[in-house]
Structures are given as C-alpha cells and as structure tokens.
Design an enzyme around this catalytic site. Structure first.
Site, PDB file in Angstrom:
ATOM      1  N   ASP A 194       1.807 -17.640  -3.076  1.00  0.00           N
ATOM      2  CA  ASP A 194       2.385 -17.086  -4.332  1.00  0.00           C
ATOM      3  C   ASP A 194       1.056 -15.757  -5.179  1.00  0.00           C
ATOM      4  OD1 ASP A 194       3.975 -15.216  -5.880  1.00  0.00           O
ATOM      5  OD2 ASP A 194       5.005 -16.966  -7.032  1.00  0.00           O
TER       6      ASP A 194
ATOM      7  N   HIS B 277       1.433  -9.121  -3.332  1.00  0.00           N
ATOM      8  CA  HIS B 277       0.996  -7.804  -3.089  1.00  0.00           C
ATOM      9  C   HIS B 277       1.842  -6.555  -3.078  1.00  0.00           C
ATOM     10  CE1 HIS B 277      -2.586  -6.211  -2.123  1.00  0.00           C
ATOM     11  NE2 HIS B 277      -1.804  -5.504  -1.103  1.00  0.00           N
TER      12      HIS B 277
ATOM     13  N   GLU C  65       2.773 -10.135   1.020  1.00  0.00           N
ATOM     14  CA  GLU C  65       3.291  -8.901   0.678  1.00  0.00           C
ATOM     15  C   GLU C  65       4.588  -8.553   0.550  1.00  0.00           C
ATOM     16  OE1 GLU C  65      -0.109  -5.858   2.754  1.00  0.00           O
ATOM     17  OE2 GLU C  65       1.066  -4.160   1.579  1.00  0.00           O
TER      18      GLU C  65
ATOM     19  N   ASP D  78       0.758  -1.681  -0.036  1.00  0.00           N
ATOM     20  CA  ASP D  78      -0.088  -0.032  -0.169  1.00  0.00           C
ATOM     21  C   ASP D  78       0.843   1.036  -0.129  1.00  0.00           C
ATOM     22  OD1 ASP D  78       0.590  -0.150   2.476  1.00  0.00           O
ATOM     23  OD2 ASP D  78      -0.491   0.782   3.654  1.00  0.00           O
TER      24      ASP D  78
HETATM   25  O1  G3I Z   1       0.918 -11.322  17.843  1.00  0.00           O
HETATM   26  C1  G3I Z   1       0.255 -12.084  17.818  1.00  0.00           C
HETATM   27  C2  G3I Z   1       0.437 -13.181  18.330  1.00  0.00           C
HETATM   28  O2  G3I Z   1       0.509 -12.783  19.925  1.00  0.00           O
HETATM   29  C3  G3I Z   1      -0.261 -14.604  18.108  1.00  0.00           C
HETATM   30  O3  G3I Z   1      -0.415 -15.356  18.703  1.00  0.00           O
HETATM   31  C4  G3I Z   1      -1.013 -13.897  17.127  1.00  0.00           C
HETATM   32  C5  G3I Z   1      -2.080 -15.342  16.406  1.00  0.00           C
HETATM   33  O4  G3I Z   1      -2.462 -14.815  14.574  1.00  0.00           O
HETATM   34  O5  G3I Z   1      -0.502 -13.252  15.837  1.00  0.00           O
HETATM   35  C6  G3I Z   1       0.224 -12.476  16.446  1.00  0.00           C
HETATM   36  O6  G3I Z   1      -0.450 -10.973  16.483  1.00  0.00           O
HETATM   37  C7  G3I Z   1      -0.553 -10.969  14.789  1.00  0.00           C
HETATM   38  C8  G3I Z   1       0.643  -9.826  14.658  1.00  0.00           C
HETATM   39  O7  G3I Z   1       0.537  -9.117  12.958  1.00  0.00           O
HETATM   40  C9  G3I Z   1       1.781  -9.605  14.930  1.00  0.00           C
HETATM   41  O8  G3I Z   1       2.761  -8.731  14.474  1.00  0.00           O
HETATM   42  C10 G3I Z   1      -1.831 -10.541  13.800  1.00  0.00           C
HETATM   43  O9  G3I Z   1      -2.417 -12.001  14.189  1.00  0.00           O
HETATM   44  C11 G3I Z   1      -1.187 -10.036  12.644  1.00  0.00           C
HETATM   45  O10 G3I Z   1      -2.671  -9.683  12.547  1.00  0.00           O
HETATM   46  C12 G3I Z   1      -0.809  -8.642  12.260  1.00  0.00           C
HETATM   47  O11 G3I Z   1      -0.389  -8.624  10.801  1.00  0.00           O
HETATM   48  C13 G3I Z   1      -0.145  -7.278  11.048  1.00  0.00           C
HETATM   49  C14 G3I Z   1      -1.019  -6.467   9.535  1.00  0.00           C
HETATM   50  O12 G3I Z   1      -0.682  -5.957   9.213  1.00  0.00           O
HETATM   51  C15 G3I Z   1      -2.432  -6.155  10.058  1.00  0.00           C
HETATM   52  O13 G3I Z   1      -2.530  -5.300  11.139  1.00  0.00           O
HETATM   53  C16 G3I Z   1       1.219  -7.345  10.482  1.00  0.00           C
HETATM   54  O14 G3I Z   1       1.763  -7.645  11.828  1.00  0.00           O
HETATM   55  C17 G3I Z   1       1.559  -5.973  10.031  1.00  0.00           C
HETATM   56  O15 G3I Z   1       3.757  -6.291   9.372  1.00  0.00           O
HETATM   57  C18 G3I Z   1       0.954  -5.640   8.962  1.00  0.00           C
HETATM   58  O16 G3I Z   1       1.219  -4.280   8.024  1.00  0.00           O
HETATM   59  C19 G3I Z   1       0.825  -3.620   7.418  1.00  0.00           C
HETATM   60  C20 G3I Z   1      -0.081  -2.483   7.293  1.00  0.00           C
HETATM   61  O17 G3I Z   1      -0.851  -2.661   8.341  1.00  0.00           O
HETATM   62  C21 G3I Z   1      -0.279  -1.579   5.624  1.00  0.00           C
HETATM   63  N1  G3I Z   1       0.588  -1.973   5.458  1.00  0.00           N
HETATM   64  C22 G3I Z   1       0.914  -3.324   4.636  1.00  0.00           C
HETATM   65  C23 G3I Z   1       1.698  -3.757   5.801  1.00  0.00           C
HETATM   66  C24 G3I Z   1       2.093  -5.436   5.875  1.00  0.00           C
HETATM   67  O18 G3I Z   1       1.141  -6.134   5.896  1.00  0.00           O
HETATM   68  O1  9MR Z   2      -3.687  -3.453   0.436  1.00  0.00           O
HETATM   69  C1  9MR Z   2      -4.136  -3.556   1.205  1.00  0.00           C
HETATM   70  C2  9MR Z   2      -2.383  -3.806   2.730  1.00  0.00           C
HETATM   71  O2  9MR Z   2      -1.139  -3.543   1.669  1.00  0.00           O
HETATM   72  C3  9MR Z   2      -2.540  -4.310   4.446  1.00  0.00           C
HETATM   73  O3  9MR Z   2      -2.295  -5.267   4.639  1.00  0.00           O
HETATM   74  C4  9MR Z   2      -3.953  -5.502   3.532  1.00  0.00           C
HETATM   75  C5  9MR Z   2      -3.998  -5.668   5.446  1.00  0.00           C
HETATM   76  O4  9MR Z   2      -4.586  -4.272   5.834  1.00  0.00           O
HETATM   77  O5  9MR Z   2      -4.844  -4.905   3.239  1.00  0.00           O
HETATM   78  C6  9MR Z   2      -4.979  -4.768   1.807  1.00  0.00           C
HETATM   79  O6  9MR Z   2      -5.911  -3.857   1.427  1.00  0.00           O
HETATM   80  C7  9MR Z   2      -7.095  -5.231   0.954  1.00  0.00           C
HETATM   81  C8  9MR Z   2      -8.555  -4.564   2.089  1.00  0.00           C
HETATM   82  O7  9MR Z   2      -8.072  -4.445   3.725  1.00  0.00           O
HETATM   83  C9  9MR Z   2      -9.267  -5.229   2.274  1.00  0.00           C
HETATM   84  N1  9MR Z   2      -9.375  -5.112   0.329  1.00  0.00           N
HETATM   85  C10 9MR Z   2      -8.668  -5.404  -0.330  1.00  0.00           C
HETATM   86  C11 9MR Z   2      -7.527  -4.726  -0.186  1.00  0.00           C
HETATM   87  C12 9MR Z   2      -6.479  -5.286  -1.465  1.00  0.00           C
HETATM   88  O8  9MR Z   2      -6.759  -5.158  -2.196  1.00  0.00           O
END
Ligand code: G3I
Ligand code: 9MR
Ligand code: ZN
Length: 552
Positions: free
Chosen positions: A516, A471, A525, A156
């Site tokens: 993939d 992604h 991503e 994103d």
């Molecule tokens: O820490 C818990 C752990 O205690 C638990 O057992 C485990 C089970 O699911 O989950 C762990 O948490 C996860 C957390 O990441 C760990 O850092 C969550 O499930 C998981 O939903 C969360 O994902 C994060 C994701 O955003 C959704 O919020 C990722 O770390 C984080 O890297 C990712 O970041 C996104 C940004 O929001 C938007 N830009 C892209 C980026 C990469 O995808």
């Molecule tokens: O593209 C978004 C990605 O960078 C984030 O990690 C992810 C979780 O927050 O969300 C992706 O966006 C999706 C959105 O959450 C749900 N609709 C589809 C989007 C991807 O095209």
C-alpha cells in the site's frame, strides 16, 4: 475495547441475510468449533465446525473455512474460534453494500477530465478543469483535434479508448441487469435530470469517445496522452505538456463500435438524438473495420511512452462489435459477420478484460430473442459460458479464500480478474439459477473487501482497514490525508514491476505481493476498468433476495 487478532479474515462490511457467508481462519483444527457472537452482548448466536485445512498455494497459507450461511438475522456480529481468536465486527443487513456501490460509481466522477470538480460534489477533493488544449495528431503534426472530456484512465491522465470501452460496457451491463440498483442519486451534477446517474456518468465518457473517431476515415484513435507521464504528484490542471493522439487501431475501432452500438440501445428511451449519434458512429467504425480486415496490433510510436494497451488480436473486438450492431439493428450483415468470427474462434471467447472483449460479444448474442439467434450457436455459447464458470468454481474450491485465481494469475491488476470472474459467475447464475455460482461470486467480492491474504479492503474508504495510498496523481498531489473514496486498487502482482514492489515484496507468495505505497504502480494503482466490474457486482448484490438460502 476488544483486541482483534488477524487470525480470522472476514469481509469487512459483512453480508446480506440470504447470501453465502464465509470467514477464513489462519489457525484452527479440522472440525474445530467456531461461533458467531452478537457484537454488543457477546452472546453466541451460531455455532459451526471448521472445514479444512486447505493448503492455499497462492498465499502459502494453511487455512480453515467457517461457513455460516444459515445465520440470516440482521445485526452486528463477530466470529470467534476455540483458541481465543476473535474477528473484527461485521454487519448482516440487506443494504450492507449500498454505500460501497454508490462510492464505486462516484469514483468515475472524480476521474472526469476537462471540468472543474466542485466542492458540492467532490467534497474536499476538488480540482480545476484540465487537459483542455486540442491534441496534436501524431504523424500529421499540423492537425489539431479537440478531444477534451472523458475520464482519466487511472493514476495517470491518459485517455485510452480500449479500457474506456470496457469500463462503459461494464457499467451499462450493470444497469441493464439491475436497473433498480441505480435509483438513488450518487449525487452528480446531472442528478435529477430524469436520466439515471449511471447513464449520465457513462455519457461523459461516450461524448469524449465520439471525439476520438477520425472524421477523415471513421477509424478511432487509440489514445490521447502526453508524450510521457507527468510527475507523481502533478495535479491534473498543472499538467500542461502537449497532448498527442496516437494512431488509429483496430482494437480501439472495434471496441468503439461495440460500446457505441450498446449505448445506442440503452439511451434510446432517454435521448433518441444521442442514441442515433451513437449508432451512426458505430456503423461508420464498423465500415472502417470492413475496409481494414488485416491490421497490425497497436504499438506506441517511438516518442510516446505512456500506457500502450497493446493488443495484437483484434478478432474479439470485431466479434463484440458485430454482436452489438446485430442486437441493436437486427441487420443480417452483422449476424453473418458474427457467425463467421464465432466459427473461426481464434480468440478468447468468454473473457471480459480490456484486451479480450469476446465475453461482451457472447453476452450481447445470448440476450437476443430466440427468433433472432442461430439456435445451435446460441446453445454452444451458453454452454461455453457455463463451462467457464464451472472452471472458476472448481478452482475456487481449492483456494483457501474461495477465489478462482491460480498462483500465476496474480498479475498486474489481479483484482480485475477477481471482479471479472465474479461477473462471469453472476451471469452464469442468471443463466442457470444455480446457487453455487452466486455463492462463489460472493466469495470473490468478500476477497476484495478484506477476506484476503493481505487483510485489507482493496477499495479506498470502504471497510475499516482499506488501502490508503494508491498510485493516483490527484490523491498524491492534493495534500489531503484521506484517500479519494470508492477506488479499487490493482491488487497483488507477483511480477513486481516497480521499484517499491521489487524492494518490499521479493520472495512473497503471489497473493501477498501487494504494498500500500503510492509509488507502487504495479500493485496499487487505480483504474476505471478495475472499478467498473465492481459496480456490476455491487449492483447484483443490492437486490434483496426473496427466499432464504437456509430454507432451500
Ligand atoms: O498476460 C500475461 C501472462 O500471459 C503472463 O503469464 C503474465 C506474467 O507476467 O503477464 C501477463 O501480462 C501482463 C499484462 O499486464 C496482463 O494484462 C504483463 O505482465 C503486465 O506488464 C501488463 O500490465 C499492464 C500494465 O499497464 C503495463 O503495461 C496492465 O495489464 C494494465 O492494466 C496497465 O495499464 C496501465 C496503463 O498502461 C497506463 N495507465 C495506468 C494503467 C494501470 O496501471
Ligand atoms: O504513473 C504511471 C502509471 O500510470 C503506469 O501504470 C505505470 C506503468 O506504465 O507508469 C507510471 O509512471 C511511472 C513510469 O512508468 C516510470 N517512472 C515513474 C512513474 C511514476 O511516477
Ligand atoms: Zn484531465
């Protein structure tokens, strides 16, 4: 053409002569033979016995390990098994990771926001300048601030201070610990200026971050994004929705103070004016933290639906900030604050993740001259670091691929854990000189390069079978078949938090929960802070080692 069956997993690039070498067999027998043969002549140059079986819980596989560290002659090789298995070919050479190292750093250039990516540097993957309009301050809608520049976070186009600080910290540490690994030009538009490219690239992010500090009160806005994510194929320059600054957070302000104080040291000999700006910004951010000792964790305002990077514990960010400010200024106030936080230790002290920044604080403190340390505390932190590394080694011994993740650790961005753990192990090696830490780190890096249950290199453009459909909006929208090179995919995530993963991967063991596919944002991503620890690791593995391991 040799037919390769995929029953032997080996890092797709290969190995450096004087380093640990391991391949993984999916079929084998205890004590069965393996051989390493010259790829051109087919002549066996090394013979060994398989170790195992190891029941690898994370992947649900029974595997055998072939260790051939003693083979230290540069060349092209394959591994063969007694049941007719044959691996893909790989190289033994001192510079085997040079190209990957350059590409991993170049990826940050591709993520630059607010500037044209020109053909001279971007090759076919060009695009126009993006996200140049001033951002609306959430809650003060009449206010507009220019926060152009910096890196897009990931697939994103959001720009978030907390993960940005992790990424810059890793790159600055990579440079601090192996400056020679950064002597070649990437090249970047700034190459040839006398400043190493890695510092020029980080400055692109730091200049943006400086704009994220609120001039009214010195706190730092958590992030700047549109209200919701643009469509998956939207090119950066076509994303015209309004930009919003989310409220100030303590996590962002703490990370900002830490990374700015760190930058101030590293840029001092190249640009003292910039170094002073960084330090002054860090000091002001620290004073915001002092004035705001208890702050609730960041949560997205109701209308903002982009990445949250929620972090309810800001103690580790404060700890990091105090350590860096003390290391940079030598002032006692920061030492007092650091010791108090260390004593309370109500946070993870040795982690290097975007939510848990304690490890960066420990490193800053351990690198002080002894006269500036509190000896007991320094001793305790060093032991703590080594204990963390010991735990990783212990867990790795039980894993078929020799990595430290337990089945429950294959979460969103599991490859960051693999790479952060490799960093931790490499630093334990620096602290102790003990080979086991470096060997274990090597396994982690080979896992990223294809010695893993998915049988793919997780870095675009690196190896001969790599992820092709991350992604990543510019990669989806540009119509070019070949992915933009040098980007680390998030990796297996048993949380199956997107529709594709849910549909394709249900029932798979954790380490195989990867697809993939460009829509699988929860497994595939890319982000700046998954690339940055990889740059640290390759910087360590571009240094030639004096002594042969076999001779030790
Ligand atoms: O820490 C818990 C752990 O205690 C638990 O057992 C485990 C089970 O699911 O989950 C762990 O948490 C996860 C957390 O990441 C760990 O850092 C969550 O499930 C998981 O939903 C969360 O994902 C994060 C994701 O955003 C959704 O919020 C990722 O770390 C984080 O890297 C990712 O970041 C996104 C940004 O929001 C938007 N830009 C892209 C980026 C990469 O995808
Ligand atoms: O593209 C978004 C990605 O960078 C984030 O990690 C992810 C979780 O927050 O969300 C992706 O966006 C999706 C959105 O959450 C749900 N609709 C589809 C989007 C991807 O095209
Ligand atoms: Zn942009």
């Amino acid at each position: 053409m040799t037919t390769i069956n995929h029953a032997i997993r080996v890092g797709q690039l290969g190995f450096q002569p004087n380093e640990h070498k391991m391949a993984v067999f999916l079929q084998g027998t205890e004590g069965g033979d393996f051989a390493v043969e010259d790829a051109a002549s087919g002549k066996a140059v090394y013979r060994g016995k398989l170790h195992g079986p190891i029941q690898s819980e994370a992947s649900g596989e029974r595997v055998y390990q072939a260790v051939f560290t003693e083979l230290d002659q540069p060349g092209e090789y394959r591994i063969t098994g007694s049941q007719g298995q044959k691996s893909a070919s790989f190289t033994i050479s001192e510079s085997v990771f040079h190209h990957a190292h350059q590409a991993l750093l170049k990826a940050f250039y591709y993520l630059r926001c607010g500037t044209d990516l020109e053909k001279e540097y971007a090759e076919p993957w060009t695009h126009k300048a993006c996200h140049l309009t001033p951002a609306i301050v959430y809650g003060q809608e009449e206010r507009r601030i220019d926060v152009s520049g910096g890196w897009h976070d990931a697939g994103d186009y959001g720009k978030y201070v907390v993960p940005g600080a992790k990424a810059v910290a890793d790159l600055l540490l990579a440079y601090e610990d192996a400056p020679d690994a950064f002597s070649a030009a990437i090249p970047l538009p700034e190459s040839g200026s006398g400043v190493p490219d890695v510092l020029s690239e980080c400055r692109y992010e730091l200049e943006w971050m400086l704009k994220m500090q609120d001039s009214d009160n010195d706190g730092v806005f958590h992030k700047v994004t549109t209200l919701k994510f643009p469509s998956s194929d939207c090119m950066p320059e076509d994303d015209h929705a309004d930009l919003y600054l989310s409220p100030i957070s303590a996590a962002a302000t703490g990370c900002f103070a830490g990374v700015m104080a760190m930058a101030s040291r590293l840029y001092a000999s190249f640009d003292s004016v910039f170094a002073k700006r960084c330090l002054s910004a860090a000091v002001r951010a620290w004073s915001w933290l002092e004035r705001n000792p208890e702050v609730p964790g960041f949560e997205n305002p109701p209308i903002i639906r982009t990445g949250e990077y929620d972090d309810s514990n800001d103690r580790d960010e404060r700890f990091w900030a105090a350590a860096e400010l003390y290391r940079t200024t030598g002032e006692a106030v920061y030492h007092v604050a650091f010791r108090k936080l260390a004593e309370e230790s109500d946070f993870y002290m040795y982690r290097l993740g975007w939510a848990d920044m304690g490890g960066y604080g420990v490193l800053a403190y351990l690198r002080l001259p002894a006269a500036q340390q509190h000896a007991d505390l320094a001793g305790k932190l060093k032991q703590g670091w080594i204990a963390q590394a010991d735990d990783f080694v212990k867990r790795s011994k039980r894993d078929g691929y020799g990595v430290s993740l337990l089945p429950s650790h294959y979460i969103w961005g599991s490859n960051m854990l693999i790479l952060n753990h490799a960093m931790t192990l490499l630093i334990a090696y620096q602290l102790t000189g003990e080979e086991q830490y470096r060997a274990c780190a090597y396994n982690h890096w080979q896992y990223i390069l294809g010695c893993n249950p998915v049988d793919l290199s997780y870095v675009t453009g690196v190896g001969d079978r790599y992820v092709r459909n991350p992604h990543y909006r510019p990669g989806i929208g540009d119509g070019i078949a070949e992915p933009i090179p040098g980007m680390v995919s998030g990796g297996p995530n048993h949380g199956l938090q997107d529709e594709i993963a849910e549909k394709e991967l249900a029932g798979q063991p954790p380490a195989k929960c990867f697809v993939d596919h460009e829509d699988s944002y929860a497994t595939n991503e890319i982000t700046i802070y998954w690339n940055s620890p990889a740059v640290y690791v390759t910087a360590q593995f571009t240094k030639a080692r004096a002594a042969s391991l076999a001779a030790k």
